[in-house]
Scaffold this motif. Structure first.
Motif, PDB file in Angstrom:
ATOM      1  N   UNK A  25      -1.201   0.657   3.216  1.00  0.00           N
ATOM      2  CA  UNK A  25      -1.040  -0.051   1.938  1.00  0.00           C
ATOM      3  C   UNK A  25      -0.725   0.873   0.749  1.00  0.00           C
ATOM      4  N   UNK A  26      -1.306   2.097   0.663  1.00  0.00           N
ATOM      5  CA  UNK A  26      -0.946   2.944  -0.485  1.00  0.00           C
ATOM      6  C   UNK A  26       0.542   3.302  -0.515  1.00  0.00           C
ATOM      7  N   UNK A  27       1.123   3.581   0.684  1.00  0.00           N
ATOM      8  CA  UNK A  27       2.551   3.908   0.729  1.00  0.00           C
ATOM      9  C   UNK A  27       3.391   2.676   0.365  1.00  0.00           C
ATOM     10  N   UNK A  28       2.907   1.483   0.790  1.00  0.00           N
ATOM     11  CA  UNK A  28       3.620   0.245   0.448  1.00  0.00           C
ATOM     12  C   UNK A  28       3.664   0.078  -1.070  1.00  0.00           C
ATOM     13  N   UNK A  29       2.545   0.414  -1.737  1.00  0.00           N
ATOM     14  CA  UNK A  29       2.526   0.288  -3.208  1.00  0.00           C
ATOM     15  C   UNK A  29       3.507   1.262  -3.849  1.00  0.00           C
TER      16      UNK A  29
END
Ligand SMILES: [Zn+2]
Length: 327
Positions: free
Chosen positions: A212-216
Protein backbone atom coordinates in the motif's frame (compact mmCIF):
# COMPACT_ATOMS: atom_id res chain seq x y z
CA UNK A 1 37.46 39.49 -40.98
CA UNK A 2 34.11 38.21 -42.15
CA UNK A 3 35.60 35.00 -43.49
CA UNK A 4 37.70 34.44 -40.42
CA UNK A 5 35.08 32.54 -38.42
CA UNK A 6 33.51 30.65 -41.27
CA UNK A 7 32.94 26.89 -41.23
CA UNK A 8 34.66 26.21 -37.96
CA UNK A 9 31.77 24.92 -35.91
CA UNK A 10 30.12 21.58 -35.28
CA UNK A 11 26.38 21.04 -34.86
CA UNK A 12 25.27 17.95 -32.91
CA UNK A 13 21.82 16.63 -32.04
CA UNK A 14 20.92 14.00 -29.47
CA UNK A 15 17.61 12.62 -30.66
CA UNK A 16 15.65 10.88 -27.91
CA UNK A 17 12.20 9.37 -27.78
CA UNK A 18 10.83 12.32 -25.85
CA UNK A 19 13.35 15.12 -26.25
CA UNK A 20 15.85 16.66 -28.64
CA UNK A 21 19.06 18.27 -27.35
CA UNK A 22 21.12 20.23 -29.88
CA UNK A 23 24.46 21.89 -29.34
CA UNK A 24 26.94 23.97 -31.28
CA UNK A 25 30.57 23.29 -30.45
CA UNK A 26 33.78 24.90 -31.59
CA UNK A 27 36.80 23.16 -33.07
CA UNK A 28 38.17 22.38 -29.62
CA UNK A 29 34.96 20.67 -28.58
CA UNK A 30 33.70 23.48 -26.33
CA UNK A 31 29.92 23.86 -26.30
CA UNK A 32 28.87 27.40 -27.21
CA UNK A 33 25.09 27.12 -27.18
CA UNK A 34 22.30 24.58 -26.99
CA UNK A 35 18.61 24.09 -27.64
CA UNK A 36 16.20 21.69 -26.00
CA UNK A 37 12.74 20.83 -27.21
CA UNK A 38 10.27 17.95 -27.29
CA UNK A 39 10.66 15.32 -30.04
CA UNK A 40 6.90 14.97 -30.59
CA UNK A 41 7.71 11.68 -32.35
CA UNK A 42 4.03 10.90 -32.84
CA UNK A 43 3.77 13.77 -35.34
CA UNK A 44 5.73 11.56 -37.74
CA UNK A 45 9.19 11.60 -39.26
CA UNK A 46 8.75 14.58 -41.62
CA UNK A 47 7.71 16.91 -38.82
CA UNK A 48 10.43 15.31 -36.67
CA UNK A 49 13.21 16.01 -39.17
CA UNK A 50 12.00 19.59 -39.41
CA UNK A 51 12.11 19.92 -35.60
CA UNK A 52 15.61 18.43 -35.43
CA UNK A 53 16.92 20.91 -38.01
CA UNK A 54 15.02 23.79 -36.38
CA UNK A 55 16.52 22.89 -33.02
CA UNK A 56 20.04 22.89 -34.41
CA UNK A 57 19.40 26.20 -36.19
CA UNK A 58 18.09 27.67 -32.93
CA UNK A 59 21.29 26.57 -31.15
CA UNK A 60 23.32 28.18 -33.95
CA UNK A 61 21.33 31.39 -33.66
CA UNK A 62 21.88 31.62 -29.91
CA UNK A 63 25.61 31.26 -30.52
CA UNK A 64 25.33 34.18 -32.94
CA UNK A 65 26.10 31.84 -35.86
CA UNK A 66 24.35 30.68 -39.00
CA UNK A 67 24.44 27.50 -41.08
CA UNK A 68 27.25 29.03 -43.18
CA UNK A 69 29.46 28.76 -40.06
CA UNK A 70 29.01 24.98 -39.75
CA UNK A 71 31.74 22.59 -40.82
CA UNK A 72 29.87 19.35 -40.06
CA UNK A 73 26.78 18.03 -38.33
CA UNK A 74 25.95 14.84 -36.47
CA UNK A 75 23.07 13.07 -34.80
CA UNK A 76 23.00 10.32 -32.24
CA UNK A 77 19.86 8.29 -31.82
CA UNK A 78 18.66 5.17 -30.03
CA UNK A 79 19.19 2.03 -32.09
CA UNK A 80 18.81 0.27 -34.23
CA UNK A 81 20.44 2.60 -36.75
CA UNK A 82 21.80 2.00 -40.22
CA UNK A 83 25.01 3.95 -39.82
CA UNK A 84 26.39 3.22 -43.28
CA UNK A 85 23.31 4.66 -45.01
CA UNK A 86 22.57 7.22 -42.31
CA UNK A 87 19.05 5.87 -41.77
CA UNK A 88 16.87 5.25 -38.77
CA UNK A 89 15.44 1.89 -39.90
CA UNK A 90 12.97 1.37 -37.11
CA UNK A 91 13.59 3.08 -33.80
CA UNK A 92 11.51 1.41 -31.15
CA UNK A 93 10.83 4.61 -29.25
CA UNK A 94 9.97 6.56 -32.40
CA UNK A 95 6.88 4.71 -33.61
CA UNK A 96 6.21 5.01 -37.32
CA UNK A 97 9.74 6.25 -38.08
CA UNK A 98 10.87 3.72 -40.66
CA UNK A 99 13.85 4.21 -42.98
CA UNK A 100 14.13 7.90 -42.11
CA UNK A 101 17.12 9.37 -44.04
CA UNK A 102 18.24 11.62 -41.22
CA UNK A 103 21.88 12.04 -42.28
CA UNK A 104 21.03 13.04 -45.85
CA UNK A 105 18.31 15.40 -44.66
CA UNK A 106 20.66 17.28 -42.33
CA UNK A 107 23.45 17.29 -44.88
CA UNK A 108 21.17 18.75 -47.57
CA UNK A 109 19.41 21.23 -45.34
CA UNK A 110 22.56 22.59 -43.69
CA UNK A 111 24.86 22.05 -46.68
CA UNK A 112 27.50 20.22 -44.62
CA UNK A 113 28.79 16.64 -44.31
CA UNK A 114 26.93 14.74 -41.60
CA UNK A 115 27.05 11.55 -39.57
CA UNK A 116 24.51 9.37 -37.75
CA UNK A 117 25.68 7.41 -34.72
CA UNK A 118 24.07 5.04 -32.23
CA UNK A 119 23.51 6.96 -28.98
CA UNK A 120 25.13 4.47 -26.59
CA UNK A 121 28.09 3.97 -28.94
CA UNK A 122 28.49 7.74 -29.10
CA UNK A 123 28.18 8.00 -25.30
CA UNK A 124 30.93 5.42 -24.81
CA UNK A 125 33.20 7.45 -27.08
CA UNK A 126 32.25 10.76 -25.44
CA UNK A 127 33.19 9.43 -22.01
CA UNK A 128 36.40 7.95 -23.46
CA UNK A 129 37.54 11.24 -24.98
CA UNK A 130 36.13 13.83 -22.56
CA UNK A 131 34.72 12.07 -19.49
CA UNK A 132 35.16 9.23 -17.02
CA UNK A 133 37.07 7.10 -19.53
CA UNK A 134 39.94 9.54 -20.12
CA UNK A 135 43.28 7.80 -19.75
CA UNK A 136 41.86 4.29 -20.20
CA UNK A 137 42.03 2.03 -23.24
CA UNK A 138 39.47 -0.66 -22.37
CA UNK A 139 36.02 0.68 -21.57
CA UNK A 140 32.56 -0.79 -21.24
CA UNK A 141 29.86 1.88 -21.16
CA UNK A 142 26.45 0.89 -19.85
CA UNK A 143 23.37 3.10 -19.65
CA UNK A 144 20.77 1.93 -17.16
CA UNK A 145 17.57 3.80 -17.76
CA UNK A 146 14.12 2.99 -19.17
CA UNK A 147 16.08 0.54 -21.33
CA UNK A 148 19.65 -0.73 -21.06
CA UNK A 149 22.23 0.06 -23.75
CA UNK A 150 25.94 -0.23 -24.13
CA UNK A 151 29.02 0.87 -26.02
CA UNK A 152 32.57 -0.41 -26.21
CA UNK A 153 36.01 1.14 -26.53
CA UNK A 154 38.52 -1.68 -26.92
CA UNK A 155 42.27 -1.19 -27.22
CA UNK A 156 41.68 2.56 -27.40
CA UNK A 157 39.28 2.38 -30.35
CA UNK A 158 35.54 2.58 -30.65
CA UNK A 159 34.31 -0.94 -31.39
CA UNK A 160 31.27 -1.20 -33.64
CA UNK A 161 31.39 -4.81 -34.86
CA UNK A 162 30.63 -6.20 -38.32
CA UNK A 163 27.38 -4.35 -38.91
CA UNK A 164 27.69 -1.57 -36.34
CA UNK A 165 25.50 -3.38 -33.82
CA UNK A 166 28.14 -4.35 -31.27
CA UNK A 167 27.65 -3.44 -27.64
CA UNK A 168 23.99 -4.38 -27.23
CA UNK A 169 24.76 -5.24 -23.63
CA UNK A 170 21.11 -5.03 -22.57
CA UNK A 171 20.19 -7.97 -24.77
CA UNK A 172 22.39 -10.75 -23.54
CA UNK A 173 20.55 -13.63 -21.88
CA UNK A 174 21.04 -13.98 -18.14
CA UNK A 175 18.03 -16.16 -17.34
CA UNK A 176 17.28 -18.75 -20.03
CA UNK A 177 13.60 -19.00 -19.07
CA UNK A 178 13.22 -15.47 -17.75
CA UNK A 179 10.49 -12.97 -18.61
CA UNK A 180 10.30 -11.62 -22.14
CA UNK A 181 12.49 -8.62 -22.80
CA UNK A 182 11.00 -5.60 -24.55
CA UNK A 183 12.77 -6.85 -27.70
CA UNK A 184 10.58 -9.98 -27.48
CA UNK A 185 13.19 -12.51 -26.33
CA UNK A 186 13.40 -14.21 -22.94
CA UNK A 187 15.60 -13.42 -19.97
CA UNK A 188 17.64 -10.47 -21.26
CA UNK A 189 19.37 -7.96 -18.98
CA UNK A 190 16.96 -5.26 -20.12
CA UNK A 191 13.91 -7.42 -19.48
CA UNK A 192 15.03 -8.04 -15.89
CA UNK A 193 16.94 -4.93 -14.76
CA UNK A 194 15.79 -1.86 -16.73
CA UNK A 195 13.60 0.92 -15.39
CA UNK A 196 10.75 -0.46 -17.46
CA UNK A 197 11.26 -3.95 -16.01
CA UNK A 198 11.40 -2.61 -12.45
CA UNK A 199 8.20 -0.62 -12.97
CA UNK A 200 6.52 -3.69 -14.49
CA UNK A 201 7.42 -5.85 -11.50
CA UNK A 202 6.14 -3.18 -9.12
CA UNK A 203 2.89 -2.92 -11.08
CA UNK A 204 2.40 -6.67 -10.66
CA UNK A 205 2.84 -6.26 -6.89
CA UNK A 206 0.28 -3.47 -6.78
CA UNK A 207 -2.13 -5.42 -8.99
CA UNK A 208 -2.35 -8.12 -6.36
CA UNK A 209 -2.91 -5.56 -3.63
CA UNK A 210 0.64 -5.62 -2.21
CA UNK A 211 2.60 -2.68 -0.84
CA UNK A 212 0.00 0.00 0.00
CA UNK A 213 2.77 2.60 0.65
CA UNK A 214 4.14 2.14 -2.89
CA UNK A 215 0.57 2.36 -4.26
CA UNK A 216 0.19 5.73 -2.53
CA UNK A 217 3.47 7.00 -4.00
CA UNK A 218 2.40 5.80 -7.45
CA UNK A 219 -0.80 7.80 -7.03
CA UNK A 220 1.20 10.89 -6.06
CA UNK A 221 3.46 10.42 -9.09
CA UNK A 222 0.50 9.90 -11.42
CA UNK A 223 1.93 6.54 -12.51
CA UNK A 224 4.55 4.01 -11.59
CA UNK A 225 8.17 4.32 -12.70
CA UNK A 226 11.48 3.05 -11.36
CA UNK A 227 11.81 6.43 -9.61
CA UNK A 228 8.62 5.65 -7.67
CA UNK A 229 9.98 2.25 -6.67
CA UNK A 230 13.20 3.94 -5.58
CA UNK A 231 11.31 6.44 -3.42
CA UNK A 232 9.32 3.59 -1.85
CA UNK A 233 12.54 1.70 -1.12
CA UNK A 234 14.10 4.76 0.50
CA UNK A 235 11.04 4.99 2.73
CA UNK A 236 11.71 1.37 3.78
CA UNK A 237 9.05 -0.43 1.73
CA UNK A 238 10.17 -4.11 1.74
CA UNK A 239 8.54 -4.98 -1.61
CA UNK A 240 10.23 -2.05 -3.33
CA UNK A 241 13.58 -3.00 -1.80
CA UNK A 242 13.15 -6.62 -2.90
CA UNK A 243 12.33 -5.59 -6.50
CA UNK A 244 15.35 -3.29 -6.77
CA UNK A 245 17.72 -5.78 -5.18
CA UNK A 246 16.51 -8.53 -7.48
CA UNK A 247 17.06 -6.27 -10.50
CA UNK A 248 20.51 -5.38 -9.14
CA UNK A 249 21.32 -9.05 -8.66
CA UNK A 250 20.55 -9.77 -12.32
CA UNK A 251 22.43 -6.67 -13.44
CA UNK A 252 25.45 -8.04 -11.59
CA UNK A 253 25.23 -11.27 -13.59
CA UNK A 254 25.37 -9.16 -16.74
CA UNK A 255 28.28 -7.10 -15.41
CA UNK A 256 30.23 -10.27 -14.61
CA UNK A 257 29.78 -11.39 -18.22
CA UNK A 258 31.03 -8.03 -19.54
CA UNK A 259 34.03 -8.23 -17.21
CA UNK A 260 34.93 -11.74 -18.33
CA UNK A 261 34.49 -11.05 -22.04
CA UNK A 262 36.12 -7.63 -22.35
CA UNK A 263 38.50 -7.45 -19.36
CA UNK A 264 37.83 -3.68 -19.12
CA UNK A 265 39.62 -1.20 -16.89
CA UNK A 266 36.36 0.63 -16.22
CA UNK A 267 32.67 0.02 -16.59
CA UNK A 268 31.14 3.47 -16.92
CA UNK A 269 27.53 3.62 -15.77
CA UNK A 270 25.16 6.22 -17.22
CA UNK A 271 21.38 6.63 -17.22
CA UNK A 272 18.97 7.68 -14.49
CA UNK A 273 19.12 4.41 -12.53
CA UNK A 274 22.81 4.99 -11.75
CA UNK A 275 21.63 7.10 -8.82
CA UNK A 276 20.02 4.08 -7.10
CA UNK A 277 23.06 2.93 -5.17
CA UNK A 278 21.94 1.11 -2.03
CA UNK A 279 19.45 -1.35 -3.40
CA UNK A 280 20.45 -1.64 -7.06
CA UNK A 281 24.03 -0.80 -8.06
CA UNK A 282 25.37 -2.02 -4.73
CA UNK A 283 23.89 -5.54 -5.09
CA UNK A 284 24.92 -5.48 -8.78
CA UNK A 285 28.55 -4.82 -7.89
CA UNK A 286 28.49 -7.55 -5.22
CA UNK A 287 27.08 -10.08 -7.66
CA UNK A 288 29.63 -9.08 -10.29
CA UNK A 289 32.41 -9.70 -7.77
CA UNK A 290 30.96 -13.11 -6.90
CA UNK A 291 30.75 -14.30 -10.49
CA UNK A 292 33.51 -12.77 -12.61
CA UNK A 293 36.95 -14.33 -12.97
CA UNK A 294 39.48 -13.11 -10.42
CA UNK A 295 42.06 -12.04 -13.00
CA UNK A 296 39.64 -9.66 -14.75
CA UNK A 297 38.13 -8.41 -11.50
CA UNK A 298 41.52 -7.14 -10.37
CA UNK A 299 41.60 -4.62 -13.21
CA UNK A 300 38.05 -3.29 -13.26
CA UNK A 301 36.37 -0.35 -11.55
CA UNK A 302 32.72 0.65 -11.71
CA UNK A 303 32.44 4.42 -12.20
CA UNK A 304 29.76 6.95 -13.05
CA UNK A 305 29.57 9.00 -16.25
CA UNK A 306 31.13 12.44 -15.95
CA UNK A 307 29.27 14.09 -18.82
CA UNK A 308 25.71 13.47 -17.63
CA UNK A 309 23.25 14.22 -20.45
CA UNK A 310 26.11 15.11 -22.77
CA UNK A 311 27.94 11.78 -23.14
CA UNK A 312 26.39 11.02 -26.54
CA UNK A 313 26.65 14.60 -27.78
CA UNK A 314 30.35 14.77 -26.88
CA UNK A 315 30.99 11.43 -28.56
CA UNK A 316 29.61 12.81 -31.80
CA UNK A 317 31.61 16.01 -31.33
CA UNK A 318 34.76 13.87 -30.98
CA UNK A 319 33.88 11.84 -34.09
CA UNK A 320 33.20 15.00 -36.12
CA UNK A 321 36.52 16.48 -34.99
CA UNK A 322 38.15 13.33 -36.34
CA UNK A 323 36.39 13.81 -39.67
CA UNK A 324 33.69 11.13 -39.40
CA UNK A 325 31.06 13.05 -41.36
CA UNK A 326 30.30 12.36 -45.02
CA UNK A 327 28.44 14.49 -47.54
ZN1 LIG B 1 16.23 -7.90 -25.27
Amino acid sequence: MAEHGRRRYLGVVDLGGSKILSVVADEEGRILAEDRRATEADEGPEAGLERIAASLEAALASAGLGREDLRAAGVCSPGPIDRARGLLPEASNLPGWIDVPIRQYLSDRLDVPAVLEHDATAAAYGEFVYGAGRGYRHIVYLTVSTGIGGGLVLDGRLYRGATGAAGELGHITIDADGPLCFCGKPGHVEGLCSGRAIAGQAEAVLARGGSPPMARLAEEDGGLTAATVHRAAEAGDPEAIRILQRAGYYLGIGLAAYVDIFNPEVIIIGGGLRHIRDHYLGPAEEEMARRAMAESLKAVRLVEVELGDYSGIMGVVALLREGAATA
